[in-house]
Design a protein around this motif. Structure first.
Motif, PDB file in Angstrom:
ATOM      1  N   GLU A  77      22.764  -5.314  12.361  1.00  0.00           N
ATOM      2  CA  GLU A  77      23.117  -5.932  10.554  1.00  0.00           C
ATOM      3  C   GLU A  77      22.267  -6.502   9.725  1.00  0.00           C
ATOM      4  N   ASP A  78      21.298  -6.932  10.476  1.00  0.00           N
ATOM      5  CA  ASP A  78      19.712  -7.260  10.025  1.00  0.00           C
ATOM      6  C   ASP A  78      18.945  -6.234   9.992  1.00  0.00           C
ATOM      7  N   ARG A  79      17.913  -6.714   9.552  1.00  0.00           N
ATOM      8  CA  ARG A  79      16.320  -6.126   9.042  1.00  0.00           C
ATOM      9  C   ARG A  79      15.716  -6.152   8.164  1.00  0.00           C
ATOM     10  N   LEU A  80      14.789  -6.347   8.873  1.00  0.00           N
ATOM     11  CA  LEU A  80      13.688  -6.239   7.954  1.00  0.00           C
ATOM     12  C   LEU A  80      12.570  -5.101   7.594  1.00  0.00           C
ATOM     13  N   THR A  81      12.046  -4.907   6.109  1.00  0.00           N
ATOM     14  CA  THR A  81      12.012  -3.809   5.609  1.00  0.00           C
ATOM     15  C   THR A  81      10.634  -4.132   5.141  1.00  0.00           C
ATOM     16  N   VAL A  82      10.031  -3.375   4.610  1.00  0.00           N
ATOM     17  CA  VAL A  82       8.802  -3.192   4.382  1.00  0.00           C
ATOM     18  C   VAL A  82       8.068  -1.757   3.460  1.00  0.00           C
ATOM     19  N   ARG A  83       7.529  -1.766   2.104  1.00  0.00           N
ATOM     20  CA  ARG A  83       7.541  -0.276   1.562  1.00  0.00           C
ATOM     21  C   ARG A  83       5.414  -0.448   2.296  1.00  0.00           C
ATOM     22  N   ILE A  84       5.298   1.133   3.307  1.00  0.00           N
ATOM     23  CA  ILE A  84       4.298   1.669   3.387  1.00  0.00           C
ATOM     24  C   ILE A  84       3.782   3.167   2.982  1.00  0.00           C
ATOM     25  N   HIS A  85       2.604   2.377   2.355  1.00  0.00           N
ATOM     26  CA  HIS A  85       2.079   4.595   1.493  1.00  0.00           C
ATOM     27  C   HIS A  85       0.868   3.628   1.892  1.00  0.00           C
ATOM     28  N   GLN A  86      -0.172   5.150   1.612  1.00  0.00           N
ATOM     29  CA  GLN A  86      -1.803   5.294   1.595  1.00  0.00           C
ATOM     30  C   GLN A  86      -1.968   5.440   0.245  1.00  0.00           C
ATOM     31  N   ALA A  87      -3.278   4.887  -0.394  1.00  0.00           N
ATOM     32  CA  ALA A  87      -3.276   4.947  -1.581  1.00  0.00           C
ATOM     33  C   ALA A  87      -5.315   4.661  -1.365  1.00  0.00           C
ATOM     34  N   GLY A  88      -5.238   5.735  -1.571  1.00  0.00           N
ATOM     35  CA  GLY A  88      -6.946   6.100  -1.384  1.00  0.00           C
ATOM     36  C   GLY A  88      -7.013   5.575   0.267  1.00  0.00           C
ATOM     37  N   LEU A  89      -8.613   5.292   0.464  1.00  0.00           N
ATOM     38  CA  LEU A  89      -9.022   4.509   1.568  1.00  0.00           C
ATOM     39  C   LEU A  89      -8.399   3.074   2.568  1.00  0.00           C
ATOM     40  N   GLU A  90      -7.242   2.969   1.677  1.00  0.00           N
ATOM     41  CA  GLU A  90      -6.308   2.222   2.402  1.00  0.00           C
ATOM     42  C   GLU A  90      -4.165   2.584   2.729  1.00  0.00           C
ATOM     43  N   VAL A  91      -4.483   1.667   3.572  1.00  0.00           N
ATOM     44  CA  VAL A  91      -3.561   1.735   4.178  1.00  0.00           C
ATOM     45  C   VAL A  91      -2.489   0.892   3.732  1.00  0.00           C
ATOM     46  N   ILE A  92      -1.194   0.742   2.745  1.00  0.00           N
ATOM     47  CA  ILE A  92      -0.393  -0.558   2.434  1.00  0.00           C
ATOM     48  C   ILE A  92       0.723  -0.838   2.300  1.00  0.00           C
TER      49      ILE A  92
END
Length: 241
Positions: A77-92
């Motif tokens: 029922e529950d979940r922790l979510t995060v937005r993941i993407h790469q911008a240039g020389l960083e994974v955010i």
């Protein structure tokens, strides 16, 4: 300054029904940090299964931002979510949300989790190393996973038919420090029919070896289905809340 990511596969953790992952950022367990001290309504929480998190739809980063469910309880029922993407020389990693079904319980600063930035090369190496750790095999793991595969979906819950003696399997484990033993926890049927299950749960171990794991798993299933193994099992009374 970039952040440090550590992914620790939890294989056959005692408090969960499947493999899990501990996700550490700068030493902080981000899933545990997002939840109350007692988890989700008393249920323990951790990162989701390594097979998902380490796969293409999990923690892998690209220029396209994705919201990824990284952890939660066994309650589905529950979940922790995060937005993941790469911008240039960083994974955010950013835009954290704690969700119960479709309701957002907390998000952003309320969770105490901010924006994390990782070096892309180091990030990819950690995923590769975690994949290697998650894929380690030993005799008992092969047997336990074959046994799991034999069971119906939802097999860890009560309600399936497992023969004359068993109501359900809350735990199936093959601890790495005991490579030649499979540990199985089960709910026992009440032979009088007055209760759905006997109180508490039972635990039993089976020795395994290097022979065909599917054959060994079938032999274990046959014994559990056709024999009353309670006299050979350790009884764990139900905990009072």
């Amino acid at each position: 300054m970039l952040d440090d990511l550590r992914l620790e596969p939890l294989l056959f953790p005692s408090r969960f029904t499947s493999h899990r992952m501990r996700i550490l950022v700068n030493g902080l367990d981000v899933v545990a940090a997002a939840y109350p001290p007692d988890g989700f309504h008393g249920q323990p929480v951790a990162g989701f299964m390594p097979s998902f998190l380490l796969g293409p739809n999990g923690l892998a980063a690209s220029a396209e931002a994705r919201e990824v469910a990284v952890g939660g309880s066994d309650m589905s029922e529950d979940r922790l979510t995060v937005r993941i993407h790469q911008a240039g020389l960083e994974v955010i990693w950013d835009c954290w949300r704690l969700i119960d079904i479709r309701t957002v319980l907390k998000e952003g600063a309320e969770l105490g989790l901010g924006t994390f930035r990782f070096d892309p090369l180091t990030y990819a190496q950690e995923i590769a190393q975690a994949t290697e750790r998650a894929n380690r095999m030993w005799p008992a793991r092969s047997v336990a996973e074959n046994f799991q595969a034999m069971l119906l979906p939802g097999s860890y819950q009560q309600g399936q038919d497992y023969g004359s003696w068993i109501r359900g399997y809350p735990t199936i484990r093959a601890p790495r420090d005991r490579p030649d033993v499979v540990e199985i926890g089960y709910y026992a049927r009440d032979p009088t029919g007055q209760r759905y299950t006997m109180p508490g749960r039972y635990h039993i171990t089976f020795p395994v070896d290097g022979t065909d794991p599917a054959v060994q798993a079938q032999a274990i299933a046959d014994r559990l289905c056709h024999e009353d193994l309670k006299p050979l099992s350790v009884h764990q009374p139900r905990r009072r809340r």
